[in-house]
Design a protein around this motif. Structure first.
Motif, PDB file in Angstrom:
ATOM      1  N   ILE A  84       0.832  -1.203   0.000  1.00 54.42           N
ATOM      2  CA  ILE A  84       0.000   0.000   0.000  1.00 54.42           C
ATOM      3  C   ILE A  84       0.867   1.253   0.000  1.00 54.42           C
ATOM      4  CG2 ILE A  84      -1.727   1.310   1.282  1.00 54.42           C
ATOM      5  CD1 ILE A  84      -2.836  -1.328   2.271  1.00 54.42           C
ATOM      6  N   GLY A  85       0.685   2.071  -1.021  1.00 60.41           N
ATOM      7  CA  GLY A  85       1.419   3.326  -1.122  1.00 60.41           C
ATOM      8  C   GLY A  85       2.876   3.180  -1.492  1.00 60.41           C
ATOM      9  N   VAL A  86       3.314   1.976  -1.856  1.00 60.23           N
ATOM     10  CA  VAL A  86       4.728   1.743  -2.173  1.00 60.23           C
ATOM     11  C   VAL A  86       5.102   2.358  -3.521  1.00 60.23           C
ATOM     12  CG1 VAL A  86       6.454  -0.037  -2.671  1.00 60.23           C
ATOM     13  CG2 VAL A  86       4.875  -0.317  -0.741  1.00 60.23           C
ATOM     14  N   SER A  87       4.219   2.209  -4.520  1.00 63.84           N
ATOM     15  CA  SER A  87       4.489   2.758  -5.845  1.00 63.84           C
ATOM     16  C   SER A  87       3.170   2.895  -6.593  1.00 63.84           C
ATOM     17  CB  SER A  87       5.439   1.841  -6.631  1.00 63.84           C
ATOM     18  OG  SER A  87       4.801   0.604  -6.924  1.00 63.84           O
ATOM     19  N   GLU A  88       3.209   3.605  -7.719  1.00 65.33           N
ATOM     20  CA  GLU A  88       1.995   3.750  -8.528  1.00 65.33           C
ATOM     21  C   GLU A  88       1.514   2.398  -9.037  1.00 65.33           C
ATOM     22  OE1 GLU A  88       2.475   6.531 -11.666  1.00 65.33           O
ATOM     23  OE2 GLU A  88       2.533   8.290 -10.339  1.00 65.33           O
ATOM     24  N   GLU A  89       2.465   1.515  -9.403  1.00 61.17           N
ATOM     25  CA  GLU A  89       2.077   0.212  -9.930  1.00 61.17           C
ATOM     26  C   GLU A  89       1.325  -0.608  -8.879  1.00 61.17           C
ATOM     27  OE1 GLU A  89       5.078   1.936 -12.436  1.00 61.17           O
ATOM     28  OE2 GLU A  89       5.065   1.544 -10.269  1.00 61.17           O
ATOM     29  N   TRP A  90       1.821  -0.594  -7.656  1.00 60.40           N
ATOM     30  CA  TRP A  90       1.134  -1.345  -6.607  1.00 60.40           C
ATOM     31  C   TRP A  90      -0.203  -0.697  -6.261  1.00 60.40           C
ATOM     32  CZ3 TRP A  90       2.049  -6.055  -6.305  1.00 60.40           C
ATOM     33  CH2 TRP A  90       3.345  -6.584  -6.339  1.00 60.40           C
ATOM     34  N   ASN A  91      -0.270   0.610  -6.341  1.00 57.08           N
ATOM     35  CA  ASN A  91      -1.563   1.280  -6.120  1.00 57.08           C
ATOM     36  C   ASN A  91      -2.579   0.837  -7.169  1.00 57.08           C
ATOM     37  OD1 ASN A  91      -0.378   2.619  -3.995  1.00 57.08           O
ATOM     38  ND2 ASN A  91      -0.119   4.554  -5.083  1.00 57.08           N
ATOM     39  N   MET A  92      -2.110   0.659  -8.411  1.00 55.98           N
ATOM     40  CA  MET A  92      -2.996   0.178  -9.479  1.00 55.98           C
ATOM     41  C   MET A  92      -3.480  -1.244  -9.179  1.00 55.98           C
ATOM     42  SD  MET A  92      -0.864   1.434 -12.848  1.00 55.98           S
ATOM     43  CE  MET A  92      -0.138   3.073 -12.901  1.00 55.98           C
ATOM     44  N   VAL A  93      -2.576  -2.085  -8.697  1.00 57.66           N
ATOM     45  CA  VAL A  93      -2.954  -3.458  -8.359  1.00 57.66           C
ATOM     46  C   VAL A  93      -4.019  -3.449  -7.270  1.00 57.66           C
ATOM     47  CG1 VAL A  93      -2.158  -5.621  -7.332  1.00 57.66           C
ATOM     48  CG2 VAL A  93      -0.762  -4.481  -9.073  1.00 57.66           C
ATOM     49  N   ASN A  94      -3.824  -2.631  -6.255  1.00 56.39           N
ATOM     50  CA  ASN A  94      -4.812  -2.547  -5.188  1.00 56.39           C
ATOM     51  C   ASN A  94      -6.142  -2.011  -5.703  1.00 56.39           C
ATOM     52  OD1 ASN A  94      -3.720  -3.353  -2.429  1.00 56.39           O
ATOM     53  ND2 ASN A  94      -2.061  -2.043  -3.152  1.00 56.39           N
ATOM     54  N   TRP A  95      -6.098  -1.118  -6.662  1.00 54.48           N
ATOM     55  CA  TRP A  95      -7.348  -0.627  -7.257  1.00 54.48           C
ATOM     56  C   TRP A  95      -8.072  -1.771  -7.963  1.00 54.48           C
ATOM     57  CZ3 TRP A  95      -9.711  -0.498 -11.960  1.00 54.48           C
ATOM     58  CH2 TRP A  95     -10.825   0.334 -12.069  1.00 54.48           C
ATOM     59  N   ILE A  96      -7.335  -2.592  -8.708  1.00 57.59           N
ATOM     60  CA  ILE A  96      -7.942  -3.717  -9.413  1.00 57.59           C
ATOM     61  C   ILE A  96      -8.623  -4.664  -8.433  1.00 57.59           C
ATOM     62  CG2 ILE A  96      -7.443  -5.791 -10.772  1.00 57.59           C
ATOM     63  CD1 ILE A  96      -5.234  -4.188 -12.194  1.00 57.59           C
ATOM     64  N   LEU A  97      -7.932  -4.986  -7.335  1.00 50.19           N
ATOM     65  CA  LEU A  97      -8.489  -5.931  -6.369  1.00 50.19           C
ATOM     66  C   LEU A  97      -9.795  -5.431  -5.769  1.00 50.19           C
ATOM     67  CD1 LEU A  97      -5.301  -7.108  -4.411  1.00 50.19           C
ATOM     68  CD2 LEU A  97      -6.406  -8.164  -6.393  1.00 50.19           C
ATOM     69  N   ASN A  98      -9.921  -4.120  -5.622  1.00 54.07           N
ATOM     70  CA  ASN A  98     -11.107  -3.557  -4.969  1.00 54.07           C
ATOM     71  C   ASN A  98     -12.185  -3.106  -5.945  1.00 54.07           C
ATOM     72  OD1 ASN A  98     -10.630  -3.345  -1.895  1.00 54.07           O
ATOM     73  ND2 ASN A  98      -8.684  -2.679  -2.776  1.00 54.07           N
ATOM     74  N   ASN A  99     -11.894  -3.165  -7.239  1.00 52.22           N
ATOM     75  CA  ASN A  99     -12.864  -2.682  -8.223  1.00 52.22           C
ATOM     76  C   ASN A  99     -13.082  -3.672  -9.370  1.00 52.22           C
ATOM     77  OD1 ASN A  99     -13.397   0.423  -7.497  1.00 52.22           O
ATOM     78  ND2 ASN A  99     -11.234  -0.016  -7.130  1.00 52.22           N
ATOM     79  N   ARG A 100     -12.750  -4.920  -9.163  1.00 53.90           N
ATOM     80  CA  ARG A 100     -12.874  -5.910 -10.244  1.00 53.90           C
ATOM     81  C   ARG A 100     -14.327  -6.280 -10.517  1.00 53.90           C
ATOM     82  NH1 ARG A 100     -11.654 -11.820  -7.834  1.00 53.90           N
ATOM     83  NH2 ARG A 100     -12.137 -12.293 -10.005  1.00 53.90           N
ATOM     84  N   GLY A 101     -15.196  -6.102  -9.522  1.00 49.81           N
ATOM     85  CA  GLY A 101     -16.605  -6.408  -9.734  1.00 49.81           C
ATOM     86  C   GLY A 101     -16.803  -7.844 -10.188  1.00 49.81           C
ATOM     87  N   ASP A 102     -17.458  -8.019 -11.344  1.00 47.13           N
ATOM     88  CA  ASP A 102     -17.738  -9.349 -11.875  1.00 47.13           C
ATOM     89  C   ASP A 102     -16.695  -9.813 -12.887  1.00 47.13           C
ATOM     90  OD1 ASP A 102     -20.093  -9.503 -10.377  1.00 47.13           O
ATOM     91  OD2 ASP A 102     -21.261  -8.499 -11.925  1.00 47.13           O
ATOM     92  N   VAL A 103     -15.567  -9.140 -12.957  1.00 48.63           N
ATOM     93  CA  VAL A 103     -14.519  -9.550 -13.897  1.00 48.63           C
ATOM     94  C   VAL A 103     -13.994 -10.929 -13.499  1.00 48.63           C
ATOM     95  CG1 VAL A 103     -12.230  -9.009 -14.813  1.00 48.63           C
ATOM     96  CG2 VAL A 103     -13.867  -7.166 -14.346  1.00 48.63           C
ATOM     97  N   PRO A 104     -13.942 -11.888 -14.414  1.00 50.54           N
ATOM     98  CA  PRO A 104     -13.460 -13.235 -14.088  1.00 50.54           C
ATOM     99  C   PRO A 104     -12.019 -13.216 -13.578  1.00 50.54           C
ATOM    100  CG  PRO A 104     -14.581 -13.221 -16.217  1.00 50.54           C
ATOM    101  CD  PRO A 104     -14.411 -11.793 -15.816  1.00 50.54           C
ATOM    102  N   PHE A 105     -11.645 -14.288 -12.883  1.00 52.02           N
ATOM    103  CA  PHE A 105     -10.310 -14.339 -12.286  1.00 52.02           C
ATOM    104  C   PHE A 105      -9.214 -14.249 -13.347  1.00 52.02           C
ATOM    105  CE2 PHE A 105     -10.404 -18.693 -13.682  1.00 52.02           C
ATOM    106  CZ  PHE A 105      -9.074 -19.052 -13.824  1.00 52.02           C
ATOM    107  N   GLY A 106      -9.429 -14.840 -14.523  1.00 49.01           N
ATOM    108  CA  GLY A 106      -8.396 -14.843 -15.555  1.00 49.01           C
ATOM    109  C   GLY A 106      -8.086 -13.453 -16.067  1.00 49.01           C
ATOM    110  N   GLU A 107      -9.126 -12.693 -16.378  1.00 52.76           N
ATOM    111  CA  GLU A 107      -8.930 -11.323 -16.853  1.00 52.76           C
ATOM    112  C   GLU A 107      -8.378 -10.428 -15.743  1.00 52.76           C
ATOM    113  OE1 GLU A 107     -11.242 -13.292 -17.813  1.00 52.76           O
ATOM    114  OE2 GLU A 107     -11.267 -13.166 -20.011  1.00 52.76           O
ATOM    115  N   THR A 108      -8.780 -10.705 -14.496  1.00 56.41           N
ATOM    116  CA  THR A 108      -8.220  -9.951 -13.364  1.00 56.41           C
ATOM    117  C   THR A 108      -6.728 -10.209 -13.248  1.00 56.41           C
ATOM    118  OG1 THR A 108     -10.320 -10.086 -12.152  1.00 56.41           O
ATOM    119  CG2 THR A 108      -8.346  -9.586 -10.875  1.00 56.41           C
TER     120      THR A 108
END
Length: 208
Positions: A84-108
């Motif tokens: 958390i807060g380590v870099s922009e790339e990790w912030n993006m990963v955390n965004w994906i985890l919290n906003n994936r909604g119904d996106v399948p695991f493969g596309e996530t």
């Protein structure tokens, strides 16, 4: 019906138990880690793979090093740290985890590899599609994202041994729960007025 109940119970344990076993206050720390060989997806959590921590429960896991060799069904010593807060790339990963909604695991999983600049393995080429590209593109707009209460955060899991060439991964760990909302002033005063009215009415009846 019985099988459905058991499946729902396992899914609930997968989401709740890690919050009790591993806390954010524990990080950074070391632990013994095992990647369940039955993937993808993980048999219990439905993410890329299920990850076990020694004496803890199962955690939803994702691959962040598509070129590393995965050690399946074998315990190894790993170092755990927050992303958390380590870099922009990790912030993006955390965004994906919290906003994936119904996106399948493969596309996530593919979107996570994309924002981290990792190649998608040939055997998972079907995950490289319009959906995963759209998720990664949206995540790229949230390089400042920080998970809040009731969200999940990514914990980096990597070998503590310098010569170990195994796979680096992340597990999802729930953030602190949000506090209950504080009632607004009028809402708080309703019970006070109600009790006061009852007392006044009782006093009047006694006088009569």
């Amino acid at each position: 019906m019985k099988k459905l109940f058991v499946a729902l119970l396992v899914a609930a344990l997968c989401m709740v138990a890690p919050a009790v076993a591993l806390e954010w206050s524990d990080l950074p720390t070391g632990d013994l880690v095992l990647i369940d060989g039955m993937y993808p997806p993980g048999e219990l959590c439905g993410t890329y793979f299920d990850v076990y921590l020694f004496e803890d429960d199962v955690y939803p896991g994702w691959c962040v090093d598509s070129m590393g060799t995965s050690i399946k069904d074998e315990w190894y010593e790993a170092c755990l740290s927050s992303t958390i807060g380590v870099s922009e790339e990790w912030n993006m990963v955390n965004w994906i985890l919290n906003n994936r909604g119904d996106v399948p695991f493969g596309e996530t999983q593919a979107a996570i590899w994309m924002v981290l600049g990792q190649p998608i393995p040939p055997q998972y080429a079907e995950w490289d599609n319009m959906l995963s590209v759209a998720v990664a593109a949206e995540a790229a707009q949230h390089g400042d994202y920080i998970p809040g209460c009731d969200d999940v955060g990514a914990v980096l899991v990597e070998s503590c041994l310098p010569c170990y060439e195994g796979q680096t991964l992340i597990i999802e760990l729930p953030m602190e729960p949000c506090p209950p909302p504080v009632p607004e002033f009028p809402t708080m005063m309703i019970p006070v007025f109600l009790v006061g009215s009852v007392l006044v009415a009782a006093s009047v009846l006694r006088k009569e």
